[in-house]
Motif scaffolding. Structure first.
Motif, PDB file in Angstrom:
ATOM      1  N   THR A  69      -1.011   1.038  -3.338  1.00 23.14           N
ATOM      2  CA  THR A  69      -0.721  -0.179  -2.577  1.00 23.14           C
ATOM      3  C   THR A  69      -1.885  -1.156  -2.566  1.00 23.14           C
ATOM      4  OG1 THR A  69      -1.524   0.866  -0.572  1.00 23.14           O
ATOM      5  CG2 THR A  69       0.839   1.029  -0.999  1.00 23.14           C
ATOM      6  N   THR A  70      -2.989  -0.806  -3.197  1.00 20.93           N
ATOM      7  CA  THR A  70      -4.174  -1.645  -3.038  1.00 20.93           C
ATOM      8  C   THR A  70      -3.976  -3.028  -3.649  1.00 20.93           C
ATOM      9  OG1 THR A  70      -6.534  -1.785  -3.389  1.00 20.93           O
ATOM     10  CG2 THR A  70      -5.248  -0.837  -5.180  1.00 20.93           C
ATOM     11  N   CYS A  95      12.494  -7.456  -4.543  1.00 23.27           N
ATOM     12  CA  CYS A  95      11.086  -7.355  -4.133  1.00 23.27           C
ATOM     13  C   CYS A  95      10.460  -8.731  -3.998  1.00 23.27           C
ATOM     14  CB  CYS A  95      10.289  -6.530  -5.132  1.00 23.27           C
ATOM     15  SG  CYS A  95      10.671  -4.790  -5.080  1.00 23.27           S
ATOM     16  N   TRP A 154      -1.458   6.866  -1.817  1.00 28.35           N
ATOM     17  CA  TRP A 154      -0.819   5.672  -1.253  1.00 28.35           C
ATOM     18  C   TRP A 154      -1.796   4.508  -1.253  1.00 28.35           C
ATOM     19  CZ3 TRP A 154       3.896   4.095  -0.281  1.00 28.35           C
ATOM     20  CH2 TRP A 154       4.079   3.015   0.582  1.00 28.35           C
ATOM     21  N   ASP A 155      -3.029   4.822  -0.917  1.00 30.52           N
ATOM     22  CA  ASP A 155      -4.074   3.801  -0.896  1.00 30.52           C
ATOM     23  C   ASP A 155      -4.199   3.127  -2.264  1.00 30.52           C
ATOM     24  OD1 ASP A 155      -6.216   2.361   0.161  1.00 30.52           O
ATOM     25  OD2 ASP A 155      -7.634   3.772  -0.741  1.00 30.52           O
ATOM     26  N   PRO A 182      -2.450  -4.472   2.090  1.00 30.08           N
ATOM     27  CA  PRO A 182      -1.950  -3.744   0.923  1.00 30.08           C
ATOM     28  C   PRO A 182      -0.426  -3.793   0.889  1.00 30.08           C
ATOM     29  CG  PRO A 182      -2.746  -2.208   2.573  1.00 30.08           C
ATOM     30  CD  PRO A 182      -3.084  -3.583   3.071  1.00 30.08           C
ATOM     31  N   SER A 183       0.131  -3.557  -0.287  1.00 34.00           N
ATOM     32  CA  SER A 183       1.588  -3.620  -0.409  1.00 34.00           C
ATOM     33  C   SER A 183       2.052  -2.688  -1.519  1.00 34.00           C
ATOM     34  CB  SER A 183       2.009  -5.056  -0.737  1.00 34.00           C
ATOM     35  OG  SER A 183       3.372  -5.058  -1.083  1.00 34.00           O
ATOM     36  N   ILE A 184       3.171  -2.052  -1.282  1.00 32.98           N
ATOM     37  CA  ILE A 184       3.754  -1.159  -2.278  1.00 32.98           C
ATOM     38  C   ILE A 184       4.684  -1.941  -3.207  1.00 32.98           C
ATOM     39  CG2 ILE A 184       5.776  -0.472  -0.903  1.00 32.98           C
ATOM     40  CD1 ILE A 184       3.700   1.885  -3.131  1.00 32.98           C
ATOM     41  N   ARG A 208       8.937 -10.203  -0.568  1.00 31.75           N
ATOM     42  CA  ARG A 208       7.569 -10.708  -0.500  1.00 31.75           C
ATOM     43  C   ARG A 208       7.561 -12.116   0.086  1.00 31.75           C
ATOM     44  NH1 ARG A 208       2.225 -10.172   0.101  1.00 31.75           N
ATOM     45  NH2 ARG A 208       1.165 -11.948  -0.815  1.00 31.75           N
TER      46      ARG A 208
END
Lengths: 105, 619, 204, 352
Positions: B23-24, B593, B19-20, B558-560, B597
């Protein structure tokens, strides 16, 4: 590149409240140019090559006015926006020259 | 690839780690993502190259079929240029440029992640063609009508068109991001004429991307409309014209060549200067030469089309314009030589690659000038001479330069030093293999061997040289394999690289820990001259002078969403081929998306800087 | 400098440029417009190359109707002006006025888009379809790309209006207003060249 | 067979650094480095000018690099800081101006040759017009002045300008006879014109240089240059009435199965390659050679017959993706195959 201001400094800008006058002038100019353009084509009896250059000239003047005033390109701090647009236009000129030359050839 | 201390909420275990990375928005991690993805595609492209060389090892060899061969050459070219070279360039740009200008991140961290994921899913879509069994086969230049549905009715070229379109969006976003970063985020005192050469090269490359990629976008849109919606851009029977594609493709394609090589020029300037312990000779001329190359790069595209039949006037003009590019390039070569002149040259693996670059690239450059001469190009064009030439510039130039850069900045990216001995071993295998592979190809072309041939008849004088070329390719593969072994061995070692592991570092990135902390600079530095860190070291300072007081550091969250948008593009790419409903669904995902955002403000988070820890500074 | 340093009520004179994020956004958007210039330029060059490849389809001089084009031009031009007024209102911190002008802008944009759809529909009935000839493909691709940009602009400015209603005019929302206005002007400038090169020069 | 000139070879070998593999400059009928006509010669001359200039550049760079690397390598324990030189305008001007001069030296013959090669002899009554239409994996040569068409083997008279008009019938191809002159593209929908000259009689190898599909590698053709008298006889033979198989059964099969796409003389359809005088051609399908190892380009009819059978048996194996069906698909009996192969192998034009 003579540009050497440090961009990470906040730009200190003096507050000037612009009136709408300039923008209305640009609008009127654009309208007049547009009407002349349509009229020149609608009249239909003028020299063809002359009309084409007239149309292109007026389009460029109108676009220039709108970009300078409406898009604020005449204002300070627009060095890179100008670079962006000029760079794009440079490539476009190459492309359009290509299209015209090649269809004449 | 261990993750380091992170101040936001983190989940434990593998899924947390994944996940890190998904999403970084940290430019250093995105740089690593680019490097891994580029490395992966490089391996694909390399396997394709090796198969090509094995097929051509002997005359009338039937190792692989003609159809498969055309798929291999198409995918090799496309993969290597768009999916291997470009991302590794972006990897270095991400890893280095913000550090070199003294910034905490890029201008648009979110867009940076979006650029990566869009590129990645575009590349994935393109390579899925292999699994779907419908592979692009009209060459990486995709000339119509061979690339139109009339002669390539399966979905192969659709994968090419859509995959490149999506990857191209990612590249364009990256270009805009780095231009904005370099313009707006330079540390106080870092004027344009104090920027390190690699940053300059990245800036100009980004500008080239911004102005060249839209042309490709339109070309691909036209091709896609032709293939999927029955448009007539390249349909000769309906008034279309195939030469339009060639013009548009090369109007993009030639600047693309400089997009590729300029960052390598930048890397070489940094590496050679560091390991000669000397400042770059003629810095301002180098900057000017870079800009000139970029500018001229837009005016020479038709030299790829001398035999198309543009007529003598166009051929003469484009011949001379092309030759003109040799002048700024030559200036660069001599400035590198004179950077070393009077210096104290240390032969590290990184510097070996950089030094190997110079003669190799010069040889690629001079054959470029030979090709610029239109009448002689009538003979070289589409022969193996051209294959030799562009591999000398792109492999001998770009890849060698990137390997120099990877060895040089590896400690800054990962905190570990690549093994020097293995590095040197890989260099010698690589460079000897390279010259064996490609030098003979010039002669093959001159002896009458066209490029992109699946095989050749015996008894034409081609046999020995093709065998030599294949042996060279195997040696090169060994060199690259040694490099990968080096990477693996290094990753198992402790992370203890010093701030300035080469001891002669000149630019800002060498003043901070290796790898750089999440916020890069505890305090944004004040830059007092060219080669700022060198200047401080020479004056006996152990740290950079700060330009701001110590305080909480604001970081983006961070964001997915970038990942989901990449998936959206991917779905829509598939949809365009098989079912338009999915094309719409994919694009709606992307738009939603974007709206999300925009609606949900990213407030980011703050890192409280601690007092300098002893552990952070390498002993 | 972060967004948090400015609080409501203490809005600076040019709120869109008050934060580094805002300045980045504006700069990045301008660079994007540089790319868009090349995009439309390439489409123009394809159109110019194919302007005579009409085959059996209607020729441009038979197809284009000047009154229609003139109305579309005026509508888009006025919408560009109202978009300037919105930015001026923002500089004076008149949120209500700003929203009003933005609403007018997208309304005019929607009118333009409706007219374009009507126009395309008419052309299709006259035998000028997307697949008729290289000319028709190039025409629909160029003008359609512009129409797509108008549609995206409507959605975008609409979304910005909703956000301002919810969040008010802040240093975070101001750059969105400014950038969307720049985008709208750019679309208008592209249309200036479309009506000149495609419609008027097609009739000469 | 390789008639290379010793001086040229020596110069080349020196230029390219005595590369051992370049024992010869390649086949005289194929190599760019062994020009056999004025066009290729002029291109070779430009190549040599550029090679000369570029060798100079490479030698200078290599010499400088080696000197620098040896002279300025870091000695063990050397911790001195070299002088931080900013640059040197004089030097930089030198390596700006010298390349410009070198490029001008190259640009002059370049522009001259561009002008020369742009000459159009199509309407010159002394030139021979050849309209070249490239199809996926074969070449059609039409001689509008004589009203004849042949395929795969271009026959031209020596000493005359051959004016080519190039076009493609399907995808893009490129027409290249390396030993005679550089290439020009065959574009669908657009015509290109250029000219070549063949001063010496002989067979020259030509090929397609633009990726055109799976069998791109096999899209070879031959150019046969003959003296004027032979060429006239060849034209006359081509213009003559078609010779059809004598055996009724074979003739019937040939007319109904082959002439639906192929033509011989005044018979048949002009869809596939023209077969008139196939027995006189050096190859079948452009790549199956009919000559013997002992005597290059001397045709052995038995081998021609064999090659035709090989081709007919599985055309997709020889040239994948080509349009011609194999014998099975045409429902030809073995007897018909043999008969047609024999007939075609012996369908020779007597002109040499």
């Amino acid at each position: 590149m003579t540009e050497n201001h440090s961009a990470s400094q906040p730009q200190t800008q003096r507050h000037r409240v612009e009136g709408p006058q300039k923008h209305i002038v640009v609008f009127v100019l654009s309208m007049v140019l547009t009407i002349i353009a349509f009229a020149a084509v609608a009249a239909g009896k003028v020299n063809k090559l002359f009309v084409i250059f007239l149309l292109l000239g007026m389009a460029i003047v109108q676009a220039f006015a709108q970009m300078a005033f409406w898009m604020h390109m005449k204002d300070r701090g627009h060095f890179f926006p100008i670079i962006g647009i000029v760079g794009g236009v440079f490539v476009v000129i190459m492309l359009v020259a290509l299209a015209l030359l090649w269809t004449w050839w | 690839m261990a993750a380091h201390a992170h101040a936001v909420k983190r989940y434990p275990g593998f899924w947390g780690w994944l996940w890190d990375w998904l999403t970084t928005v940290d430019h250093k991690k995105i740089g690593i993502l680019y490097l891994v993805a580029g490395g992966l595609f490089f391996v694909f492209g390399g396997i394709e190259a090796l198969l090509i060389r094995l097929q051509l090892m002997f005359p009338m060899n039937d190792l692989i079929s003609e159809d498969f061969y055309n798929e291999l050459i198409t995918m090799h070219g496309t993969t290597m240029i768009f999916l291997a070279a470009m991302p590794v360039i972006f990897a270095l740009m991400n890893a280095v440029v913000p550090l070199q200008i003294g910034a905490r991140d890029v201008a648009f961290p979110f867009v940076n992640a979006l650029g990566f994921w869009t590129f990645f899913f575009g590349g994935l879509l393109l390579n899925l063609a292999w699994l779907m069994g419908e592979v692009p086969d009209a060459g990486w230049t995709a000339y119509p009508p061979l690339a139109t549905t009339a002669y390539s009715s399966h979905h192969g070229m659709d994968y090419y068109v859509l995959g490149l379109q999506i990857a191209g969006i990612g590249t364009l976003l990256g270009g805009i991001n780095f231009m904005a970063t370099i313009i707006n985020l330079r540390a106080p005192g870092m004027t344009f004429m104090r920027m390190p050469m690699f940053t300059w090269a990245s800036f100009i490359t980004s500008a080239l991307i911004v102005f060249a990629f839209p042309a490709l976008t339109v070309g691909l849109v036209a091709m896609m409309f032709d293939r999927i919606f029955g448009a007539n851009f390249f349909n000769v029977d309906a008034g279309g014209n195939i030469v339009l594609w060639e013009h548009i493709f090369w109007l993009f394609g030639h600047p693309e060549v400089y997009i590729l090589i300029l960052p390598a020029f930048g890397v070489i300037s940094e590496v050679i200067s560091t390991f000669s312990r000397k400042r770059l000779f003629g810095y301002s001329t180098m900057v000017f030469a870079t800009i000139l190359i970029a500018f001229l790069g837009f005016m020479v595209w038709a030299h790829h089309m001398f035999t198309t039949g543009l007529g003598p006037v166009a051929n003469a003009l484009f011949s001379i314009a092309t030759m003109a590019i040799a002048v700024p390039t030559g200036i660069k070569v001599f400035n590198w030589l004179f950077t070393m002149w009077g210096g104290s040259i240390r032969f590290t693996a990184a510097n070996l690659y950089a030094i190997g670059f110079i003669p190799t690239f010069v040889m690629g450059g001079v054959t470029g000038v030979m090709l610029a001469s239109a009448p002689a190009d009538f003979q070289y064009h589409d022969s193996y001479f051209v294959v030799g030439h562009f591999h000398y510039t792109i492999v001998g130039g770009l890849v060698t330069g990137l390997l120099a850069g990877i060895h040089y900045w590896w400690p800054k990216m990962f905190g570990r030093m690549l093994h020097e001995g293995l590095g040197k071993l890989s260099f010698w295998f690589y460079i000897i293999g390279f010259h064996l592979t490609f030098f003979v190809q010039h002669f093959l072309g001159l002896l009458g061997m066209p490029r992109r041939v699946a095989t050749y008849l015996p008894n034409q004088g081609f046999d020995t040289m093709n065998l030599v070329s294949t042996i060279g390719a195997i040696l090169m593969t060994v060199g690259i394999a040694v490099f990968f072994v080096n990477v693996v061995i290094t990753s198992l070692k402790p992370r203890h690289a010093a701030n300035d592991p080469w001891e002669d570092g000149r630019t800002l990135e060498w003043a901070i820990p290796s790898p750089a902390p999440e916020y890069n600079f505890k305090q944004i530095p004040l830059v007092r001259g060219l080669d700022a860190w060198w200047k401080e070291k020479m004056e006996g300072n152990k740290e950079l002078p700060p330009a701001e007081p110590l305080g909480p550091i604001h970081m983006p969250s961070p964001s997915i969403l970038p990942f989901i948008m990449g998936v959206g593009f991917f779905i829509s790419g598939f949809g365009f081929m098989y079912n338009l409903v999915f094309a719409v669904i994919g694009l709606v995902i992307v738009l939603v998306c974007m709206a999300l955002r925009s609606i949900f403000d990213d407030h980011g988070y703050h890192i409280e800087p601690e007092e300098p820890k002893k552990g952070e500074v390498a002993a | 400098m972060s967004a948090h340093e400015h609080h409501a009520g203490a809005l600076p004179p040019e709120p869109e440029k008050a934060t580094l994020e805002g300045r980045n956004k504006i700069l990045g958007f301008w660079l994007f417009l540089g790319a868009e210039t090349v995009l439309f330029g390439t489409l123009f060059s394809a159109y110019l190359a194919f302007r005579n490849s009409v085959l059996d389809g209607p020729k441009p001089e038979e197809l284009f109707q000047l009154p229609m084009t003139f109305i579309m031009t005026v509508v888009l031009l006025v919408s560009s002006l109202t978009s300037v007024f919105a930015v001026q209102a923002m500089h004076r911190h008149k949120t209500g006025q700003m929203l009003g002008w933005m609403a007018v802008t997208i309304a005019l944009g929607a009118v333009f888009l409706g007219l374009e759809i009507y126009e395309f529909n008419e052309y299709a009935h006259e035998g000028h379809r997307f697949t008729t000839s290289a000319f028709s493909s190039a025409f629909y691709t160029l003008v359609g790309f512009h129409g797509g940009h108008v549609a995206f602009g409507i959605l975008w400015i609409g979304l910005v209006i909703l956000q301002i209603l919810k969040k008010g005019l802040t240093v975070v929302t101001a750059p969105k207003v400014y950038v969307s206005a720049i985008y709208w002007h750019f679309i208008d400038v592209v249309w200036v060249f479309i009506f000149t090169v495609v419609y008027l020069m097609g009739k000469v | 067979m390789n008639r290379w000139h010793a001086g040229k070879k020596l110069a080349l070998a020196l230029m390219f650094g005595l590369f051992p593999l370049l024992a010869a400059c390649g086949r005289a009928d194929l190599s760019v480095l062994n020009p056999q006509g004025p066009v290729a010669q002029r291109q070779f001359d430009v190549l040599m000018v550029s090679v000369g200039i570029m060798t100079l550049v490479v030698v200078v760079v290599f010499a400088l690099l080696i000197y620098v690397l040896v002279r300025f390598r870091r000695r063990r324990g050397d911790n001195s800081i070299p002088e931080q030189v900013e640059g040197n305008h004089k030097l930089e001007i030198i390596w700006t101006v010298i390349p410009i001069i070198l490029l001008i030296i190259l640009a002059v013959p370049t522009v001259g040759a561009i002008g020369k090669f742009a000459e159009d002899y199509w309407d010159d009554p002394n030139a021979v017009q050849v309209k070249v239409t490239a199809y996926q994996y074969w070449w059609e040569f039409e001689y509008p002045q004589y009203g004849i068409t042949t395929a795969q083997e271009l026959v031209v008279p020596i000493g005359k300008k051959i004016a080519f008009e190039l076009v493609a019938g399907d995808v893009k191809h490129s027409f290249w006879i390396p030993a005679i002159g550089g290439k020009m593209d065959n574009n669908p929908g657009l015509t290109n014109r250029f000219y070549l000259e063949f001063p010496t009689p002989g067979v020259y190898r030509g090929r397609c240089a633009e990726l055109c599909g799976p069998s791109h590698a096999y899209m070879d053709f031959k150019a046969k240059a003959v003296d004027q008298a032979s060429f006239d006889r060849w034209v006359a033979a081509m213009q003559g009435p078609a010779v059809l198989p004598e055996d009724d059964n074979i003739r019937e099969a040939f007319v109904s199965k082959c002439l639906t796409c192929h033509a011989v003389g005044d018979q048949g359809a002009p869809i596939g390659p023209n077969l008139t005088g196939l027995g006189s051609r050096v190859t079948v399908a452009g790549i199956l050679f009919n000559d013997t190892p002992e005597q290059e380009y001397v045709i052995d009819p038995a081998k021609t017959e064999e090659n035709i059978k090989v081709w007919l048996e599985d055309t997709q194996k020889i040239k994948p993706g080509n349009m011609m069906p194999s014998a099975v698909d045409l429902q030809l009996t073995q007897e018909q195959i043999d008969g047609i192969a024999k007939y075609l192998a012996n369908y020779r034009l007597d002109y040499e």
